[in-house]
Design a protein around this motif. Sequence first.
Motif, PDB file in Angstrom:
ATOM      1  N   ASP A 207      27.346  36.759  35.888  1.00 34.26           N
ATOM      2  CA  ASP A 207      27.930  36.316  34.630  1.00 34.26           C
ATOM      3  C   ASP A 207      28.422  34.876  34.746  1.00 34.26           C
ATOM      4  OD1 ASP A 207      29.502  39.549  34.056  1.00 34.26           O
ATOM      5  OD2 ASP A 207      27.510  38.812  33.496  1.00 34.26           O
ATOM      6  N   ARG A 208      28.543  34.240  33.604  1.00 33.31           N
ATOM      7  CA  ARG A 208      29.089  32.891  33.614  1.00 33.31           C
ATOM      8  C   ARG A 208      30.567  32.958  34.006  1.00 33.31           C
ATOM      9  NH1 ARG A 208      26.759  29.237  29.033  1.00 33.31           N
ATOM     10  NH2 ARG A 208      27.851  30.685  27.665  1.00 33.31           N
ATOM     11  N   GLU A 209      30.997  31.993  34.798  1.00 41.30           N
ATOM     12  CA  GLU A 209      32.339  32.011  35.404  1.00 41.30           C
ATOM     13  C   GLU A 209      33.101  30.755  35.016  1.00 41.30           C
ATOM     14  OE1 GLU A 209      34.206  31.992  39.973  1.00 41.30           O
ATOM     15  OE2 GLU A 209      32.116  31.501  39.611  1.00 41.30           O
ATOM     16  N   PHE A 210      34.352  30.917  34.705  1.00 32.13           N
ATOM     17  CA  PHE A 210      35.212  29.774  34.412  1.00 32.13           C
ATOM     18  C   PHE A 210      35.477  28.984  35.693  1.00 32.13           C
ATOM     19  CE2 PHE A 210      38.503  27.197  32.797  1.00 32.13           C
ATOM     20  CZ  PHE A 210      39.577  27.247  33.672  1.00 32.13           C
ATOM     21  N   VAL A 211      35.396  27.659  35.595  1.00 29.44           N
ATOM     22  CA  VAL A 211      35.637  26.792  36.753  1.00 29.44           C
ATOM     23  C   VAL A 211      36.927  25.991  36.583  1.00 29.44           C
ATOM     24  CG1 VAL A 211      34.757  24.863  38.109  1.00 29.44           C
ATOM     25  CG2 VAL A 211      33.170  26.610  37.258  1.00 29.44           C
TER      26      VAL A 211
ATOM     27  N   GLY B  51      41.714  26.699  27.623  1.00 29.75           N
ATOM     28  CA  GLY B  51      41.968  27.831  28.496  1.00 29.75           C
ATOM     29  C   GLY B  51      40.724  28.286  29.230  1.00 29.75           C
ATOM     30  N   SER B  52      40.765  29.497  29.773  1.00 25.65           N
ATOM     31  CA  SER B  52      39.700  29.978  30.650  1.00 25.65           C
ATOM     32  C   SER B  52      38.664  30.875  29.970  1.00 25.65           C
ATOM     33  CB  SER B  52      40.318  30.740  31.825  1.00 25.65           C
ATOM     34  OG  SER B  52      41.031  31.868  31.350  1.00 25.65           O
ATOM     35  N   SER B  53      38.858  31.195  28.721  1.00 27.50           N
ATOM     36  CA  SER B  53      37.943  32.111  28.043  1.00 27.50           C
ATOM     37  C   SER B  53      36.811  31.368  27.351  1.00 27.50           C
ATOM     38  CB  SER B  53      38.705  32.937  27.010  1.00 27.50           C
ATOM     39  OG  SER B  53      37.801  33.716  26.237  1.00 27.50           O
TER      40      SER B  53
END
Length: 123
Positions: free
Chosen positions: A43-47, A104-106
């Motif tokens: 899945d795509r991940e927050f960096v 944010g991270s979403s």
Amino acid sequence: VQLQASGGGLVQAGGCLRLSCTNSKRTSSNNGVGWFRQAPGKDREFVATIGWNGSGTLYGNSVKGRFTISRDRVRNAVFLEMTDLNPEDTAVYYCAASRSAFGGSSESQYPYWGQGTQVTVSS
């Protein structure tokens, strides 16, 4: 907002890279900008993300202490300085802009996405 990511490439473990995200629209941006990554089969991940004026930052746990996000509002660009890279950092990296001043991270907070840039870290 029209984003373009660049700076990816092939690097050995322990090396570094600097990614750039530019907004080709000539208007100044009051959006937060984030970096996300997606490795094959994952899945795509927050960096990381940064606020519109560069004063607020947030990092994903897997990159904290190794990556630094910064912003140059004059050049309408956001940078991701990546150090101490390891093979687990291999992914396509995307920059995205939020509607708000800090996204944010979403992923759901980022309606504007650039094309990705490939980062490959060899062991």
